[in-house]
Design an enzyme around this catalytic site. Structure first.
Site, PDB file in Angstrom:
ATOM      1  N   TYR A 121       0.855  -1.185   0.000  1.00  0.00           N
ATOM      2  CA  TYR A 121       0.000   0.000   0.000  1.00  0.00           C
ATOM      3  C   TYR A 121       0.892   1.237   0.000  1.00  0.00           C
ATOM      4  CZ  TYR A 121      -3.428   3.474   1.642  1.00  0.00           C
ATOM      5  OH  TYR A 121      -4.241   4.577   1.772  1.00  0.00           O
ATOM      6  N   ASP A 144       9.417   2.674  -0.207  1.00  0.00           N
ATOM      7  CA  ASP A 144       8.362   3.331   0.568  1.00  0.00           C
ATOM      8  C   ASP A 144       8.526   2.925   2.030  1.00  0.00           C
ATOM      9  OD1 ASP A 144       6.180   4.384   1.763  1.00  0.00           O
ATOM     10  OD2 ASP A 144       4.689   3.453   0.447  1.00  0.00           O
ATOM     11  N   LYS A 179       4.487   8.987   9.012  1.00  0.00           N
ATOM     12  CA  LYS A 179       4.282   8.379  10.327  1.00  0.00           C
ATOM     13  C   LYS A 179       5.294   8.839  11.394  1.00  0.00           C
ATOM     14  CE  LYS A 179       1.231   5.027   8.374  1.00  0.00           C
ATOM     15  NZ  LYS A 179       1.216   4.172   7.232  1.00  0.00           N
TER      16      LYS A 179
HETATM   17  C1  LIG Z   1       0.556   4.656   5.823  1.00  0.00           C
HETATM   18  C2  LIG Z   1       1.265   4.396   4.567  1.00  0.00           C
HETATM   19  C3  LIG Z   1       1.154   5.246   3.444  1.00  0.00           C
HETATM   20  C4  LIG Z   1       0.155   6.357   3.380  1.00  0.00           C
HETATM   21  O1  LIG Z   1       0.392   7.343   4.323  1.00  0.00           O
HETATM   22  P1  LIG Z   1      -0.819   8.354   4.701  1.00  0.00           P
HETATM   23  O2  LIG Z   1      -0.174   9.332   5.629  1.00  0.00           O
HETATM   24  O3  LIG Z   1      -1.869   7.507   5.332  1.00  0.00           O
HETATM   25  O4  LIG Z   1      -1.275   8.967   3.435  1.00  0.00           O
HETATM   26  C5  LIG Z   1       1.965   5.016   2.358  1.00  0.00           C
HETATM   27  N1  LIG Z   1       2.835   3.988   2.343  1.00  0.00           N
HETATM   28  C6  LIG Z   1       2.955   3.139   3.387  1.00  0.00           C
HETATM   29  C7  LIG Z   1       3.961   2.047   3.320  1.00  0.00           C
HETATM   30  C8  LIG Z   1       2.166   3.300   4.514  1.00  0.00           C
HETATM   31  O5  LIG Z   1       2.270   2.437   5.522  1.00  0.00           O
END
Ligand SMILES: *Cc1c(COP(=O)(O)O)cnc(C)c1O
Length: 428
Positions: A144, A238, A266
């Protein structure tokens, strides 16, 4: 457990907010029951509107590495707010946080802040396309990267093909440049490169945390890096979730691999909304206003988020044993869960990377999304519900990752293990 207030709050919310929530997983659809409406939190605990108390293994879905209301982070936020919530003009806080991230993550020379992980990956992909002057991208099933259109793609009839939109509202024309490969399967990536012939970048969660916790295998990630180099495509790691969660950088020290671009979010906001992407100078310099690649944000580099992130990363730097401590607790938890399952004749697949943990009710090891989907989601739902009733707040889906915070101690882990043992004996 009395959930009267949460139930009323949920019903009221549903009148004015679709599904009563502002991010779908929060609605508890995968496990049933009522989502808790949170009143406040402190340290390792969440308190709901009915006054129930829970040990929190969700940690706001990752950001709260130091638990709820960490004193130093809280003070920095209050201090920042008193100076203003934002100015739409640069502050030294942005430079400070950029330097901290650059000092911890190899291969990142420059960084740009945005307000979410979604924006970070979306912008990194635009930059990779501009740099390579190619249009196609490869992603992995089960990974994701936020909810931007071209990433809301699931595998078509077979893997290693162009994907189909995974949500109504996403035109096929916006996903026609996205190919979908299988996680931990280098041959499927090779097939994507062959099918396209003009791949700008491969984007991957090096430690996948959005199909449950499924770390990449070392050989696979090495081969992927080599393949990208050979094909002239950029590798985007990512690390929105794994960054400063799995280790004091993320995945890169563990795997010995750098991304051409890396995305963050995060943890780097200390609990405030944030995202960022960074990489090699010659790529980052293409960004506006130095270069022609447009990217912007009214609240980007928000001073309150920057202040919180600076304290979070400073605490990481000043505590060299932090990740050993977190990983010891995470291993203790997963070993305990596994043992409790075994005692009841249930097979559990577990994984740990630093403060991240995951477990599948699955007969076989999990290397990719197809494997993960074979898990017993009904067993998970019963487990989740029963743990909740005994004060343990776990992520409300089989396909999410759990988090340990630095506020936790052995006693909290052992409480969770004891609950798991009781619960598994009754639900098996
Ligand atoms: C949480 C997450 C996202 C998206 O981040 P948001 O702040 O919710 O838009 C993208 N990539 C990874 C791997 C994630 O865990």
């Amino acid at each position: 457990m009395n959930l009267t207030c949460s139930l009323n709050d949920f019903n009221e919310a549903k009148q004015v907010i679709p599904g009563g929530v502002n991010s779908p997983v929060r609605a508890f659809r995968a496990v049933g029951g009522t989502p808790l409406f949170i009143h406040h939190a402190k340290g390792v605990h969440l308190y709901d509107e009915d006054g129930n108390r829970f040990i929190d293994f969700v940690q706001s879905w990752g950001p709260l590495l130091f638990g709820h209301c960490d004193t130093e982070i809280e003070e920095a936020i209050i201090e920042a707010v008193k100076r203003g919530c934002g100015y739409g003009a640069p502050t030294t806080l942005e430079t400070h946080l950029a330097k901290l991230i650059i000092s911890l993550v190899d291969g990142v020379d420059k960084i740009r802040f945005v307000s979410s992980g979604t924006e970070a990956t979306m912008s990194a992909i635009r930059l990779a396309r501009a740099y390579t002057q190619r249009e196609d991208i490869i992603k992995f099933e089960g990974c994701y990267h936020g909810h931007s259109d071209s990433l809301l793609v699931s595998a078509g009839s077979g893997l290693a093909t162009f994907g189909n939109p995974s949500s109504p509202g996403v035109p096929k024309s916006l996903t026609q440049h996205t190919l979908v490969a299988r996680y931990n399967d280098i041959d499927s990536v090779k097939k994507c490169f062959e099918a396209s012939g003009k791949v700008a970048c491969v984007i991957i969660e090096p430690i996948a945390g959005n199909m449950g916790l499924v770390p990449a295998q070392k050989d696979f990630l090495k081969a992927l890096k080599n393949l990208c180099e050979q094909e002239g495509a950029l590798l985007i790691l990512d690390e929105v979730m794994s960054g400063f969660r799995a280790a004091k950088d993320g995945s890169q020290s563990f795997y010995g691999i750098q991304g051409d671009l890396t995305t963050f979010g995060k943890v780097i906001g200390g609990g405030m909304p944030v995202g960022a992407f960074g990489g090699r100078k010659e790529i980052m310099n293409l960004l506006s206003p130095d270069g022609a690649v447009y990217q912007a944000g009214t609240l980007s580099g928000n001073p309150v988020a920057m202040a919180a992130g600076i304290v979070a990363l400073s605490k990481i730097i000043s505590n060299p044993n932090l990740y050993d401590y977190l990983e010891t607790l995470a291993n203790r938890l997963m070993d305990g869960f596994k043992m409790a399952a075994q005692e009841n004749g249930i097979l559990l697949q577990t994984a740990v990377r630093g403060s991240m943990f995951g477990f599948f009710f699955n007969q076989n090891p999990v290397y990719n999304f197809d494997d993960a989907k074979c898990s017993d989601t009904q067993m998970f739902a019963r487990f989740h519900q029963a743990c909740l009733e005994k004060g343990i707040y776990l992520a409300c889906s089989q396909f999410e990752t759990g988090f340990i915070s630095a506020a936790m101690q052995e006693e909290h882990i052992d409480m969770a293990i004891n609950v798991a043992r009781e619960v598994l004996a009754t639900i098996k």
